[in-house]
Design an enzyme around this catalytic site. Structure first.
Site, PDB file in Angstrom:
ATOM      1  CG  ASP A   1      15.341 -46.621 -15.937  1.00 12.05           C
ATOM      2  OD1 ASP A   1      14.326 -46.993 -15.863  1.00 12.05           O
ATOM      3  OD2 ASP A   1      16.204 -46.362 -14.677  1.00 12.05           O
TER       4      ASP A   1
ATOM      5  CG  ASP B   1       0.829 -37.096 -16.272  1.00 12.51           C
ATOM      6  OD1 ASP B   1       0.854 -36.130 -15.857  1.00 12.51           O
ATOM      7  OD2 ASP B   1       0.107 -38.116 -15.902  1.00 12.51           O
TER       8      ASP B   1
ATOM      9  CG  ASP C   1       2.934 -38.559 -10.530  1.00  5.66           C
ATOM     10  OD1 ASP C   1       2.264 -39.568 -10.183  1.00  5.66           O
ATOM     11  OD2 ASP C   1       2.328 -38.077 -11.991  1.00  5.66           O
TER      12      ASP C   1
END
Length: 555
Positions: free
Chosen positions: A387, A333, A409
């Site tokens: 990943d 984000d 995060d």
């Protein structure tokens, strides 16, 4: 006087052949093609049955979390129910064709609408999902039982139908049936994740599977064994299958409207973005600032009302020290990157995010891009799609040395798919890319609400050879998702976020000098020290670390 002679009894083989020829004469095709049609139906029904199982497992895991528990419950209940169904099918052997047709029609309807029913119960009855064996789990178990009973009744009835076509030894007939059944299950198991789920989604995929199931069962019975049924039975099966197909078709036509209504019920009326990426469902609601909310797979990940408190507490303590090279694991984000880039000493930030759709949304959506201060427009930020675990395994720090700061995060460790990202092996890989004196910041769950999870992360970091400093930060909006999974709307939220700062030497709990954007909005030295004391007060000693082979995070 001639002694009476008893009539000669025909040989068993001749008797079986005679009975087989007698029945097969009533079929529209010969015994060979008839057997192939039955085996083809076994193949299709087995594929549909496995799709129903996988649909329940996938949707229950998505809605309730803890995929290991949901898979164990669904599969064990369904296998048990299959045995019950096989026993109950003995009562239908005398009318095997009719019984099979009815079973397949009911199975098609129940299996086809099971995903819709479970999703609807979540959207409009969220209190059912308040943990434990709530209503949703009872609904999931109920569907597993009913679908398992119906699937279990298939093979005994099909066995009887095959024997009526042409008698053969039981071992050979069972081998043929199970071979077709297992191959069908293989195809269904592969079609679900690689075809149905990405192309149609869970709801439409289940409805289409039900339609195929109903058509295959009805076509076999009415087309091949129709002459063996009474007129009344044929009319019953036609009416039943037409009704089932009509219901499934109507549901499929309305599934888009259903999903929109369900999203509004779950997320509110202001849904701006709703899409299914290759990794997860992404929903963005609200406009700019405090009203914005980002949901990933139904779990709230960003709340514009209080995300500053979370991201500032995660990032700024780790930046107290050298921070020229920073690695962010997760955080697609861009909000953790926003806080990192506020420090003028940062030269390069590598961000490893699994879902490129999240990065694209954070880059292009006006509301989310404003919230992250257009972090992806900063040339120091280099996003990588990978990943995090796999990326760390193959990471090469190069001539620039290791990272001064690693920010994890990541989703909550209590989510089953995230446990490997909180394992001893993962933290060992993260420590390997640290520069001398480097720090790792890890979001570790709420020490007040989930102390066992928080201190298990601590034990795991220490098992990886790192020394830790715990701290917490208070939230300002209860809408932020502290816990790993969904909760009812009136469920009290955790009072804090918990973090662990780790390094080869114990990191001090302090803040770096203010960067270009000034001091943090929600964090100062006194608040940070108070958070350290609050977290330390919840300490649970002597917890074992979590590893890949033995995950220990409670769900």
């Amino acid at each position: 006087m001639t002694e009476p002679v008893a009539p000669t009894r025909p040989a068993p083989g001749a008797e079986r052949a005679s009975r087989g020829r007698e029945f097969s004469g009533r079929l529209p095709v010969g015994p060979g093609p008839a057997r192939l049609l039955v085996l083809a139906t076994v193949f299709v029904c087995a594929a549909c049955g496995l799709v129903y199982e996988l649909e329940l497992v996938a949707l229950a895991s998505y809605l309730m979390g803890d995929s290991v528990t949901q898979a164990s419950v669904v599969l064990s209940v369904m296998v048990f129910a299959m045995g019950v169904g096989a026993l109950l099918a003995k009562r239908l052997r005398c009318r095997a064709a009719l019984g099979f047709g009815v079973v397949e029609a009911i199975l098609a309807l129940v299996g086809g609408v099971s995903a819709l029913a479970l999703y609807a119960s979540f959207a409009w009855s969220p209190e059912w999902f308040a943990g434990g064996l709530g209503g949703a789990r009872f609904l999931m178990v109920g569907f597993s039982l009913l679908i398992g009973v119906l699937i279990g009744a298939e093979v005994p009835l099909l066995m009887e139908m095959m024997q009526r076509i042409r008698r053969q030894d039981a071992g050979g007939a069972v081998a043929d049936l199970f071979a077709a059944d297992y191959v069908g299950a293989l195809v269904g198991g592969l079609a679900f994740p690689f075809l149905l789920l990405p192309l149609l989604g869970q709801l439409t995929g289940a409805l289409l599977t039900g339609a195929v199931n109903a058509f295959a069962g009805g076509a076999l019975v009415l087309g091949l064994f129709g002459r063996d049924l009474s007129r009344r039975s044929r009319r019953l099966l036609v009416l039943l299958n037409v009704t089932v197909l009509a219901l499934l078709g109507t549901a499929a036509a309305l599934v888009g409207d259903f999903e929109d209504a369900a999203r509004r019920a779950m997320y509110g009326a202001d849904v701006r973005v709703a899409m299914q990426s290759e990794v997860q469902e992404i929903v963005l609601t609200g406009g700019k600032g405090p009203t914005l909310a980002l949901y990933l797979d139904g779990r709230l990940r960003v709340s514009g009302a209080d995300e500053h408190g979370y991201h500032e507490a995660l990032v700024h303590p780790a930046m107290a020290g050298p921070h020229a090279r920073v690695l962010i694991l997760g955080g697609g984000d861009g909000l953790a990157a926003r806080e990192v880039l506020r420090h003028p000493g940062v030269r390069r930030v590598d961000l490893v995010e699994l879902d490129p759709a999240v990065v694209d949304l954070a880059r292009r959506d006006p509301g989310l891009a404003t919230l992250n201060d257009h972090a992806y427009g900063d040339r120091r930020l280099h996003p990588v799609t990978a990943d995090a675990f796999d990326w760390l395994r193959s990471a090469r720090t190069g001539t620039g040395g290791g990272y001064d700061v690693v920010v994890a995060d990541l989703p909550h460790p209590g989510i089953t798919s995230s446990t490997k990202l909180y394992s001893e092996e993962f933290f060992g890989l993260a420590a390997r890319v640290l520069a001398p004196g480097g720090r790792i910041a890890v979001h570790s769950g709420s020490p007040a609400d989930r102390p066992k999870t928080f201190w298990t992360v601590d034990a795991t970091l220490r098992a990886a050879g790192l020394l830790t400093t715990p701290y917490s930060a208070s939230g300002t909006d209860g809408a932020f998702a502290f816990g790993p999974d969904r909760a009812p709307r009136d469920h009290p939220k955790a009072p804090d976020w918990g973090f662990l700062l780790a390094g080869r030497e114990r990191p001090p709990l302090t803040l770096a000098p203010p960067g270009d954007g000034g001091p943090p909005l929600t964090l100062d030295g006194a608040t940070l020290r108070a958070g350290g004391l609050a977290a330390e007060a919840t300490r649970l000693p002597d917890l074992p670390p979590s590893t890949l082979s033995h995950p220990r995070y409670p769900h």
